[in-house]
Write an enzyme that holds these catalytic residues in place. Structure first.
Site, PDB file in Angstrom:
ATOM      1  N   TYR A  61      -2.184   5.519  -4.146  1.00  0.00           N
ATOM      2  CA  TYR A  61      -3.251   6.085  -3.828  1.00  0.00           C
ATOM      3  C   TYR A  61      -2.257   7.886  -4.579  1.00  0.00           C
ATOM      4  O   TYR A  61      -1.776   8.161  -3.950  1.00  0.00           O
ATOM      5  CB  TYR A  61      -3.127   6.583  -2.525  1.00  0.00           C
ATOM      6  CG  TYR A  61      -4.289   5.574  -1.469  1.00  0.00           C
ATOM      7  CD1 TYR A  61      -5.399   5.691  -2.182  1.00  0.00           C
ATOM      8  CD2 TYR A  61      -3.499   5.179  -0.196  1.00  0.00           C
ATOM      9  CE1 TYR A  61      -6.359   5.019  -1.030  1.00  0.00           C
ATOM     10  CE2 TYR A  61      -4.597   4.256   0.597  1.00  0.00           C
ATOM     11  CZ  TYR A  61      -5.794   4.034  -0.204  1.00  0.00           C
ATOM     12  OH  TYR A  61      -6.705   3.118   0.636  1.00  0.00           O
ATOM     13  N   SER A  97       0.506  -1.019  -0.249  1.00  0.00           N
ATOM     14  CA  SER A  97       0.072   0.116   0.151  1.00  0.00           C
ATOM     15  C   SER A  97       0.942   1.760   0.163  1.00  0.00           C
ATOM     16  O   SER A  97       2.114   1.399   1.291  1.00  0.00           O
ATOM     17  CB  SER A  97      -0.638   0.211   1.565  1.00  0.00           C
ATOM     18  OG  SER A  97      -1.399   1.583   1.368  1.00  0.00           O
ATOM     19  N   LYS A 100      -8.319   0.297  -9.385  1.00  0.00           N
ATOM     20  CA  LYS A 100      -9.066  -1.164  -8.301  1.00  0.00           C
ATOM     21  C   LYS A 100     -10.018  -0.142  -7.711  1.00  0.00           C
ATOM     22  O   LYS A 100     -10.224   1.671  -7.081  1.00  0.00           O
ATOM     23  CB  LYS A 100      -8.593  -0.691  -7.166  1.00  0.00           C
ATOM     24  CG  LYS A 100      -8.495  -1.632  -5.421  1.00  0.00           C
ATOM     25  CD  LYS A 100      -7.802  -1.959  -4.880  1.00  0.00           C
ATOM     26  CE  LYS A 100      -8.375  -2.586  -3.242  1.00  0.00           C
ATOM     27  NZ  LYS A 100      -8.481  -1.555  -2.282  1.00  0.00           N
ATOM     28  N   THR A 136      -6.248   2.531  -6.957  1.00  0.00           N
ATOM     29  CA  THR A 136      -7.256   2.901  -6.394  1.00  0.00           C
ATOM     30  C   THR A 136      -7.659   4.436  -5.704  1.00  0.00           C
ATOM     31  O   THR A 136      -7.325   5.390  -6.369  1.00  0.00           O
ATOM     32  CB  THR A 136      -6.929   3.347  -4.608  1.00  0.00           C
ATOM     33  OG1 THR A 136      -6.064   1.596  -4.405  1.00  0.00           O
ATOM     34  CG2 THR A 136      -8.004   2.472  -4.176  1.00  0.00           C
ATOM     35  N   HIS A 142     -14.172  -1.423  -1.899  1.00  0.00           N
ATOM     36  CA  HIS A 142     -12.611  -1.041  -0.133  1.00  0.00           C
ATOM     37  C   HIS A 142     -12.994  -1.873   1.094  1.00  0.00           C
ATOM     38  O   HIS A 142     -13.465  -1.147   2.148  1.00  0.00           O
ATOM     39  CB  HIS A 142     -12.902  -0.066  -0.451  1.00  0.00           C
ATOM     40  CG  HIS A 142     -11.549   1.010   0.538  1.00  0.00           C
ATOM     41  ND1 HIS A 142     -10.757   1.429  -0.791  1.00  0.00           N
ATOM     42  CD2 HIS A 142     -10.605   0.759   1.174  1.00  0.00           C
ATOM     43  CE1 HIS A 142      -9.511   1.585  -0.141  1.00  0.00           C
ATOM     44  NE2 HIS A 142      -9.588   1.460   1.736  1.00  0.00           N
TER      45      HIS A 142
END
Ligand code: FNR
Length: 382
Positions: free
Chosen positions: A144, A119, A252, A170, A276
């Site tokens: 992100y 992540s 995503k 994402t 999510h």
């Protein structure tokens, strides 16, 4: 079988083999702040429940007498042969669950040959995670998408240099949702500088700070908050990512077939059908309800992956039968980490794969590629 053999010496598993029970155990053993953060979801939890309901509405219809002695769980995803259609979902701030955090989970995945998705909001830098996994291990990087282009380009360059093969972007978290469990406890890990490792170690991010992170961590966190994500992004912006990442890109958080078509039109390689884990929009469609329409719309153009609610081997079977090529596992491995570090993640992954293998065999299938909608029925009707 190994578990039963160990049982002959009086040894039973330290963690439950029904992975849906891990949350309950984690809630008893770990602090309410961290468990609340992991278990919590948006609003009243409607979407999280919808994820389970959507999977539970389908029933497997086992077929008999098909010779299932020779089985192979392997699949090819993005040009790489994997031992099973399972990857670890990107989950930030893992140090709130266990001090060994991301490297422990990444090592467990690597030992089984499964991809680990690092992540952007990890507590360990992407380079440290890569090192923990070892050179050959398959790793994906979740972005992100930072507001600042230079930080974004820097992240992509670092991820490439550290051997990440797939970029998972994402799309559903430009803002953090209304999450009552965190709000009620006034608990947000990032404000304590947890989950900021990739930013604080980044030269482009650091260049934008008036004082070094070490001298003024509060200002660094505030700077992070401004840059974390950009709600102004549109489909046109994907060209920028396409220009700066020469490997596969997977979007995503896609839940509408038209968005999946736009992803294909924009030159993307895959989508993760996901809400999510119900953490963003309360009252959203259950992810497994969105899956068949998306697979039908783009299954021949994109690699369709699935997450949100996977808790067992039969969930994996259902997701594949509904059109996914693979699934991402989220909360269960995080609880495994919290309860028993790397060994806990290994336990969770091995249970999931063993249950998937047995369910597939007992249902009359020998390979993921054989699974189609024919394997399922919907007892309550359409
Ligand atoms: C997440 N998820 C997530 N997704 C992402 O793209 N980047 C991230 O940093 C995080 N962080 C994160 C933290 C925690 C604590 C959770 C539970 C989830 C979402 C994750 O990748 C995945 O979509 C969900 O976990 C799937 O839902 P289930 O199956 O875990 O309920």
């Amino acid at each position: 079988f190994e578990i039963y053999l160990n049982g002959m010496n009086g040894t039973v598993p330290r963690l439950p083999t029904d992975l849906s029970r891990l949350e309950e155990m984690a809630a008893q053993r770990l602090g309410p702040g961290p468990v609340g953060y992991v278990a919590g979801s948006a609003g009243s939890g409607r979407t999280e429940r919808a994820n389970r309901e959507a999977l539970d509405r389908w029933a497997i219809v086992p077929r008999m007498l098909r010779d299932v002695r020779e089985r192979d769980l392997g699949v090819e995803l993005f040009g790489r042969r994997l031992p099973a259609p399972v990857a670890l979902a990107p989950v930030g701030v893992l140090s709130i669950m266990h001090p060994d955090a991301e490297p422990a989970a990444a090592r467990a995945a690597a030992a089984l040959g499964l991809p680990f998705t690092a992540s952007s909001a990890a507590d360990t830098t992407m380079e440290q995670i890569a090192e923990a996994m070892g050179e050959q291990a398959e790793r994906w990087f979740q972005l992100y998408w930072p507001k600042d282009r230079e930080v974004c380009v820097s992240f992509l360059g670092r991820a490439k240099a550290a051997g990440y093969s797939v970029l998972v972007v994402t799309l559903d978290t430009w803002l953090l949702a209304w999450r009552p469990r965190d709000l009620d406890q006034a608990y947000l890990p990032f404000l304590h500088g947890i989950g900021t490792a990739n930013y604080f170690s980044d030269p482009a991010f650091r260049a934008g700070l008036a004082k070094p992170v070490e001298e003024d961590p509060t200002a660094a966190v505030l700077h992070w908050a401004q840059m974390f994500a950009d709600p102004g992004k549109t489909w046109e912006d994907l060209a920028f990512l396409r220009d700066h990442w020469d490997g596969p890109i997977v979007l995503k958080g896609v839940l509408h077939p038209d968005d999946a078509r736009r992803a294909a039109d924009a030159g993307m390689d895959g989508v993760v059908v996901s809400n999510h884990g119900g953490r963003q929009v309360n009252g959203a469609i259950g992810a497994a309800d969105a899956l068949p329409g998306i697979a039908e719309a783009v299954g021949d153009r994109l690699t369709v992956l699935f997450d949100s609610g996977v808790r067992s081997g039969d969930d994996v079977l259902k997701a594949l039968a509904l059109g996914a090529r693979g699934v991402l596992l989220g909360r269960p491995y995080v609880y495994g980490l919290g309860l028993d570090g790397e060994a806990g993640v290994t336990h969770v992954l091995r249970c999931l794969l063993a249950e998937f293998d047995l369910t597939m065999a007992l249902s009359g299938y020998t390979r993921p590629g054989e699974l189609t909608r024919e394997a399922l029925t919907r007892p309550g009707g359409a």
